[in-house]
Design an enzyme around this catalytic site. Structure first.
Site, PDB file in Angstrom:
ATOM      1  NE  ARG A 249      -2.462  16.789   3.163  1.00 39.15           N
ATOM      2  CZ  ARG A 249      -3.116  15.976   3.983  1.00 39.15           C
ATOM      3  NH1 ARG A 249      -2.623  14.779   4.271  1.00 39.15           N
ATOM      4  NH2 ARG A 249      -4.234  16.360   4.549  1.00 39.15           N
TER       5      ARG A 249
ATOM      6  NE  ARG B  79      -6.917  18.497   9.695  1.00 36.74           N
ATOM      7  CZ  ARG B  79      -6.168  18.510   8.583  1.00 36.74           C
ATOM      8  NH1 ARG B  79      -5.855  19.644   7.999  1.00 36.74           N
ATOM      9  NH2 ARG B  79      -5.756  17.382   8.064  1.00 36.74           N
TER      10      ARG B  79
ATOM     11  CE  LYS C 206      -4.702   9.064  10.578  1.00 35.31           C
ATOM     12  NZ  LYS C 206      -4.169  10.427  10.771  1.00 35.31           N
TER      13      LYS C 206
ATOM     14  NE  ARG D 193      -7.793  17.223   3.817  1.00 35.13           N
ATOM     15  CZ  ARG D 193      -7.614  16.227   4.663  1.00 35.13           C
ATOM     16  NH1 ARG D 193      -7.158  15.069   4.223  1.00 35.13           N
ATOM     17  NH2 ARG D 193      -7.864  16.378   5.944  1.00 35.13           N
TER      18      ARG D 193
ATOM     19  NE  ARG E 214     -10.057  12.533  13.200  1.00 32.43           N
ATOM     20  CZ  ARG E 214      -9.584  12.260  11.987  1.00 32.43           C
ATOM     21  NH1 ARG E 214      -9.823  11.110  11.429  1.00 32.43           N
ATOM     22  NH2 ARG E 214      -8.864  13.156  11.360  1.00 32.43           N
TER      23      ARG E 214
HETATM   24  P1  ADP Z   1      -6.734  14.242   8.868  1.00 29.55           P
HETATM   25  O1  ADP Z   1      -6.425  12.922   9.530  1.00 29.55           O
HETATM   26  O2  ADP Z   1      -5.690  14.656   7.893  1.00 29.55           O
HETATM   27  O3  ADP Z   1      -7.180  15.336   9.799  1.00 29.55           O
HETATM   28  P2  ADP Z   1      -9.078  13.077   7.645  1.00 29.55           P
HETATM   29  O4  ADP Z   1      -9.160  13.088   6.177  1.00 29.55           O
HETATM   30  O5  ADP Z   1      -8.922  11.783   8.352  1.00 29.55           O
HETATM   31  O6  ADP Z   1      -7.958  14.095   7.969  1.00 29.55           O
HETATM   32  O7  ADP Z   1     -10.359  13.807   8.266  1.00 29.55           O
HETATM   33  C1  ADP Z   1     -10.777  15.091   7.862  1.00 29.55           C
HETATM   34  C2  ADP Z   1     -11.924  15.572   8.750  1.00 29.55           C
HETATM   35  O8  ADP Z   1     -13.021  14.653   8.657  1.00 29.55           O
HETATM   36  C3  ADP Z   1     -11.618  15.632  10.249  1.00 29.55           C
HETATM   37  O9  ADP Z   1     -11.000  16.838  10.605  1.00 29.55           O
HETATM   38  C4  ADP Z   1     -13.027  15.487  10.850  1.00 29.55           C
HETATM   39  O10 ADP Z   1     -13.766  16.674  10.737  1.00 29.55           O
HETATM   40  C5  ADP Z   1     -13.668  14.490   9.917  1.00 29.55           C
HETATM   41  N1  ADP Z   1     -13.479  13.090  10.384  1.00 29.55           N
HETATM   42  C6  ADP Z   1     -12.776  12.111   9.738  1.00 29.55           C
HETATM   43  N2  ADP Z   1     -12.800  10.969  10.446  1.00 29.55           N
HETATM   44  C7  ADP Z   1     -13.520  11.219  11.570  1.00 29.55           C
HETATM   45  C8  ADP Z   1     -13.889  10.458  12.711  1.00 29.55           C
HETATM   46  N3  ADP Z   1     -13.511   9.172  12.846  1.00 29.55           N
HETATM   47  N4  ADP Z   1     -14.631  11.054  13.673  1.00 29.55           N
HETATM   48  C9  ADP Z   1     -15.025  12.327  13.554  1.00 29.55           C
HETATM   49  N5  ADP Z   1     -14.699  13.117  12.522  1.00 29.55           N
HETATM   50  C10 ADP Z   1     -13.958  12.576  11.524  1.00 29.55           C
END
Ligand code: ADP
Ligand code: ZN
Length: 207
Positions: free
Chosen positions: A126, A164, A13, A153, A87
């Site tokens: 990654r 996740r 994404k 990360r 999400r």
């Molecule tokens: P990825 O999609 O690679 O898991 P992101 O960078 O989008 O990673 O998100 C990392 C973390 O940030 C998630 O695992 C969660 O803890 C938090 N997070 C990000 N976006 C949201 C969201 N919309 N709702 C709840 N938690 C979120």
């Protein structure tokens, strides 16, 4: 351009959003990036979010919804690409209400679809550039675009990646049906070269 990018963590994404932003100039609203910036800055939001993020769990809906609503008010967010939000169904419902409110309906929800085992391999290998955000792999000792330091990360270890993916399956995958129901869903096979995926993304958006 007002779109939502859906897909499991590591589906690509962020990569596709960055390309769209570069070519068409919308605001890239990544809740993950916003949260990581808050963690790095040590703000109250960051302090609250960090433990959830490190565990691979979702940050509570009310926190995230408030954050995105504020971001959508900013002048540069007239066109936006939402990446990592919504999400949960509660987040999707809140987003609909807010977009209705500001009279900026969604044009599409693009699902970038990738097999989970492919994702585990991708995420655990990654590496990211500390300076420019370039997304590379263990093979990159330094950033190929700026020479910056590459790092992993905190949540890209196998155990957290599996959590996740479980969280995605349970909380986020239902949004696929949600957006299919509003006739906004477009599915793209994300297990291909990023250039090929990008060509499909543009086709899907009539760009
Ligand atoms: P990825 O999609 O690679 O898991 P992101 O960078 O989008 O990673 O998100 C990392 C973390 O940030 C998630 O695992 C969660 O803890 C938090 N997070 C990000 N976006 C949201 C969201 N919309 N709702 C709840 N938690 C979120
Ligand atoms: Zn770099």
């Amino acid at each position: 351009m007002n779109i939502v990018l859906l897909g499991a963590p590591g589906a690509g994404k962020g990569t596709q959003a960055a390309r769209l932003v570069q070519e068409f100039g919308a605001a890239h609203i990544s809740t993950g990036d916003m949260l990581r910036a808050a963690v790095a800055a040590g703000t109250p939001l960051g302090q609250k979010a960090k433990s959830y993020m490190d565990a691979g769990e979702l940050v509570p809906d009310d926190v995230i919804i408030g954050l995105v609503k504020e971001r959508l008010q900013e002048p540069d967010a007239k066109n936006f690409i939402l990446d990592g939000f919504p999400r949960t169904t509660a987040q999707a419902v809140a987003l609909d209400a807010e977009l209705n409110n500001i009279e900026r309906p969604l044009e599409a929800a693009l699902l970038i679809d990738v097999d989970f085992e492919v994702i585990v391999k991708r995420l655990t290998s990654r590496r990211l550039c500390r300076s420019c955000g370039y997304i590379g792999s263990v093979a990159d000792e330094v950033c190929p675009t700026c020479g910056g330091e590459m790092y992993q990360r905190d949540d890209d270890n196998e155990e957290t990646v599996r959590t996740r993916l479980d969280v995605y399956e349970k909380s986020t995958a239902p949004l696929v049906d949600y957006y299919r129901g509003c006739e906004l869903l477009v599915t793209i096979d994300g297990d291909r070269d990023p250039d090929v995926v990008y060509a499909d993304v543009k086709k899907a958006l009539n760009l």
